[in-house]
Design a protein around this motif. Structure first.
Motif, PDB file in Angstrom:
ATOM      1  N   GLY A 256       8.267  -1.529 -12.295  1.00 10.64           N
ATOM      2  CA  GLY A 256       8.303  -2.057 -10.932  1.00 10.64           C
ATOM      3  C   GLY A 256       7.322  -1.336 -10.046  1.00 10.64           C
ATOM      4  N   SER A 257       7.641  -1.326  -8.764  1.00  9.15           N
ATOM      5  CA  SER A 257       6.793  -0.686  -7.759  1.00  9.15           C
ATOM      6  C   SER A 257       7.711  -0.122  -6.685  1.00  9.15           C
ATOM      7  N   TYR A 258       8.274   1.057  -6.972  1.00  2.00           N
ATOM      8  CA  TYR A 258       9.268   1.637  -6.074  1.00  2.00           C
ATOM      9  C   TYR A 258       9.246   3.163  -6.179  1.00  2.00           C
ATOM     10  N   VAL A 259       9.907   3.809  -5.221  1.00  2.95           N
ATOM     11  CA  VAL A 259      10.028   5.269  -5.210  1.00  2.95           C
ATOM     12  C   VAL A 259      11.495   5.607  -5.040  1.00  2.95           C
ATOM     13  N   LEU A 260      12.019   6.417  -5.957  1.00  4.93           N
ATOM     14  CA  LEU A 260      13.374   6.935  -5.827  1.00  4.93           C
ATOM     15  C   LEU A 260      13.291   8.280  -5.124  1.00  4.93           C
ATOM     16  N   ASP A 261      14.102   8.456  -4.102  1.00  9.35           N
ATOM     17  CA  ASP A 261      14.112   9.682  -3.315  1.00  9.35           C
ATOM     18  C   ASP A 261      15.447  10.370  -3.542  1.00  9.35           C
ATOM     19  N   GLY A 262      15.399  11.616  -3.972  1.00 11.58           N
ATOM     20  CA  GLY A 262      16.647  12.303  -4.250  1.00 11.58           C
ATOM     21  C   GLY A 262      16.471  13.784  -4.495  1.00 11.58           C
ATOM     22  N   GLU A 263      17.353  14.295  -5.324  1.00 10.68           N
ATOM     23  CA  GLU A 263      17.390  15.724  -5.584  1.00 10.68           C
ATOM     24  C   GLU A 263      17.484  15.954  -7.093  1.00 10.68           C
ATOM     25  N   LEU A 264      16.571  16.748  -7.609  1.00 13.09           N
ATOM     26  CA  LEU A 264      16.515  17.035  -9.037  1.00 13.09           C
ATOM     27  C   LEU A 264      17.399  18.240  -9.348  1.00 13.09           C
ATOM     28  N   LEU A 265      18.204  18.079 -10.388  1.00 11.43           N
ATOM     29  CA  LEU A 265      19.127  19.138 -10.819  1.00 11.43           C
ATOM     30  C   LEU A 265      18.905  19.410 -12.296  1.00 11.43           C
ATOM     31  N   HIS A 266      19.379  20.561 -12.752  1.00  9.27           N
ATOM     32  CA  HIS A 266      19.311  20.883 -14.175  1.00  9.27           C
ATOM     33  C   HIS A 266      20.695  21.272 -14.663  1.00  9.27           C
ATOM     34  N   TYR A 267      21.032  20.767 -15.845  1.00 10.99           N
ATOM     35  CA  TYR A 267      22.326  21.041 -16.469  1.00 10.99           C
ATOM     36  C   TYR A 267      22.108  21.773 -17.781  1.00 10.99           C
ATOM     37  N   THR A 268      23.028  22.698 -18.112  1.00 10.00           N
ATOM     38  CA  THR A 268      23.033  23.369 -19.402  1.00 10.00           C
ATOM     39  C   THR A 268      24.384  23.105 -20.039  1.00 10.00           C
ATOM     40  N   ASP A 269      24.376  22.529 -21.232  1.00 10.28           N
ATOM     41  CA  ASP A 269      25.610  22.161 -21.943  1.00 10.28           C
ATOM     42  C   ASP A 269      26.538  21.325 -21.060  1.00 10.28           C
TER      43      ASP A 269
ATOM     44  N   VAL B 196      26.892  21.336 -17.861  1.00 13.61           N
ATOM     45  CA  VAL B 196      27.361  21.999 -16.642  1.00 13.61           C
ATOM     46  C   VAL B 196      26.170  22.229 -15.707  1.00 13.61           C
ATOM     47  N   LEU B 197      26.351  21.881 -14.444  1.00 12.41           N
ATOM     48  CA  LEU B 197      25.289  22.062 -13.451  1.00 12.41           C
ATOM     49  C   LEU B 197      24.910  23.535 -13.347  1.00 12.41           C
ATOM     50  N   ASP B 198      23.622  23.816 -13.509  1.00 15.33           N
ATOM     51  CA  ASP B 198      23.143  25.195 -13.363  1.00 15.33           C
ATOM     52  C   ASP B 198      23.248  25.635 -11.910  1.00 15.33           C
ATOM     53  N   ASP B 199      23.410  26.936 -11.689  1.00 13.97           N
ATOM     54  CA  ASP B 199      23.392  27.453 -10.323  1.00 13.97           C
ATOM     55  C   ASP B 199      22.006  27.217  -9.729  1.00 13.97           C
ATOM     56  N   ARG B 200      21.913  27.285  -8.424  1.00 13.46           N
ATOM     57  CA  ARG B 200      20.674  26.952  -7.713  1.00 13.46           C
ATOM     58  C   ARG B 200      19.477  27.765  -8.220  1.00 13.46           C
ATOM     59  N   LYS B 201      19.668  29.072  -8.397  1.00 16.68           N
ATOM     60  CA  LYS B 201      18.569  29.938  -8.814  1.00 16.68           C
ATOM     61  C   LYS B 201      18.042  29.533 -10.198  1.00 16.68           C
ATOM     62  N   THR B 202      18.935  29.295 -11.140  1.00 16.50           N
ATOM     63  CA  THR B 202      18.528  28.923 -12.497  1.00 16.50           C
ATOM     64  C   THR B 202      17.885  27.548 -12.517  1.00 16.50           C
ATOM     65  N   GLY B 203      18.570  26.554 -11.934  1.00 14.22           N
ATOM     66  CA  GLY B 203      18.060  25.184 -11.945  1.00 14.22           C
ATOM     67  C   GLY B 203      16.725  25.049 -11.244  1.00 14.22           C
ATOM     68  N   ASN B 204      16.628  25.602 -10.040  1.00  9.10           N
ATOM     69  CA  ASN B 204      15.368  25.501  -9.305  1.00  9.10           C
ATOM     70  C   ASN B 204      14.275  26.333  -9.957  1.00  9.10           C
ATOM     71  N   GLY B 205      14.655  27.399 -10.659  1.00  4.49           N
ATOM     72  CA  GLY B 205      13.662  28.175 -11.411  1.00  4.49           C
ATOM     73  C   GLY B 205      13.038  27.334 -12.517  1.00  4.49           C
TER      74      GLY B 205
ATOM     75  N   GLN C 211      26.303  13.739  -0.305  1.00  2.00           N
ATOM     76  CA  GLN C 211      26.407  15.171  -0.552  1.00  2.00           C
ATOM     77  C   GLN C 211      25.040  15.786  -0.825  1.00  2.00           C
ATOM     78  N   LYS C 212      24.770  16.914  -0.189  1.00  2.00           N
ATOM     79  CA  LYS C 212      23.579  17.706  -0.469  1.00  2.00           C
ATOM     80  C   LYS C 212      23.925  18.632  -1.621  1.00  2.00           C
ATOM     81  N   MET C 213      23.142  18.538  -2.683  1.00  2.00           N
ATOM     82  CA  MET C 213      23.358  19.373  -3.854  1.00  2.00           C
ATOM     83  C   MET C 213      22.464  20.611  -3.731  1.00  2.00           C
ATOM     84  N   ASP C 214      22.545  21.505  -4.695  1.00  2.00           N
ATOM     85  CA  ASP C 214      21.712  22.708  -4.676  1.00  2.00           C
ATOM     86  C   ASP C 214      20.508  22.582  -5.596  1.00  2.00           C
ATOM     87  N   GLY C 215      19.882  21.426  -5.611  1.00  2.00           N
ATOM     88  CA  GLY C 215      18.708  21.212  -6.444  1.00  2.00           C
ATOM     89  C   GLY C 215      17.446  21.224  -5.612  1.00  2.00           C
ATOM     90  N   ALA C 216      16.421  20.572  -6.135  1.00  2.00           N
ATOM     91  CA  ALA C 216      15.117  20.503  -5.467  1.00  2.00           C
ATOM     92  C   ALA C 216      14.850  19.058  -5.066  1.00  2.00           C
TER      93      ALA C 216
END
Length: 188
Positions: free
Chosen positions: A109-122, A124-133, A72-77
Motif C-alpha cells: 500500500g501507501s501508508y505510514v504506521l505511527d507508534g512505539e517499537l518495543l522488544h520482547y525476550t521469551d 516478556v517485554l524488556d525493560d526500557r533500558k534493554t529494549g531501547n538499547g 497507553q504510552k509504553m516504554d519503547g522508542a
C-alpha cells in the motif's frame, strides 16, 4: 551528489559546512527546521505530523475535547513504518532508519504506521533500558532479531505524512483503517 559536491567546493568552507548540515538534517548550526522551511519551502525539511504525549495535569486535561481517545504510552522508542507498495522502512521520529526485519503480515500500500517499537525476550517485554538499547543498536547495525513489536497509534496516508497533500480523514477513520492493515501481523 556530484553536483552538490561541486557546488559546495566553490563556497567559503564555513558556508559549505552550514549547507551540508542543512542537507543532512543536522541543524546544529544555529538554524531550526522552521527557519529552513520558511527560507527553502514548506517541506524542505520534513516535520513529522504526529501527536505526542502530554503530561497528565489540569491544564492539559482542560484542553481535551470529549469524546476522546486514550492510548497507553509504553516504554519503547517512537517509530514509524512507511509502507510503499511492498517496501517497508522503519524510522525514528527524527528520520533515522531502524534496521529491523520487515513486518511480514503488513499488506502492500501507501501508508505510514505511527507508534512505539518495543522488544520482547521469551515473550516478556524488556525493560526500557534493554529494549531501547537493542533499538539503538539497530540504528547502526542491521539485526535479524524477530522479537520487535510495534504498538500502533495511528495510520496516516503516505502522501499526507510526507506533506504531499492535506489530511481529510478523521482520527476515527484512520483508526478503523489501521485495524484492517494490522489484522494479519502478529508483531503489531
Amino acid at each position: 551528489k556530484s553536483y552538490v559536491a561541486d557546488f559546495l567546493s566553490h563556497l567559503d568552507p564555513k558556508y559549505a559546512d552550514i549547507i551540508e548540515r542543512i542537507i543532512l538534517k543536522d541543524l546544529k548550526c544555529g538554524v531550526n527546521k522552521g527557519l529552513a522551511n520558511k527560507a527553502f519551502g514548506k517541506h524542505f525539511i520534513r516535520t513529522q505530523p504526529c501527536m505526542l504525549a502530554k503530561a497528565f495535569n489540569e491544564k492539559n486535561l482542560s484542553k481535551i475535547t470529549f469524546p476522546a481517545t486514550l492510548q497507553q504510552k509504553m516504554d519503547g522508542a517512537r517509530c514509524t513504518i512507511s509502507v510503499v507498495d511492498n517496501l517497508q522502512k522503519c524510522q525514528t521520529r527524527n528520520g533515522k532508519t531502524i534496521h529491523i526485519p520487515d513486518f511480514e503480515g503488513l499488506p502492500t500500500g501507501s501508508y505510514v504506521l505511527d507508534g512505539e517499537l518495543l522488544h520482547y525476550t521469551d515473550g516478556v517485554l524488556d525493560d526500557r533500558k534493554t529494549g531501547n538499547g537493542l533499538i539503538n543498536s539497530a540504528l547502526v547495525t542491521p539485526t535479524n532479531d524477530p522479537n520487535f513489536k510495534l504498538v500502533v497509534w495511528d495510520c496516516i496516508s503516505w502522501e499526507v505524512f510526507y506533506g504531499h497533500k492535506d489530511s481529510t480523514e478523521t482520527y476515527s477513520e484512520r483508526w478503523n483503517y489501521m485495524k484492517t492493515i494490522i489484522a494479519n501481523e502478529p508483531n503489531i
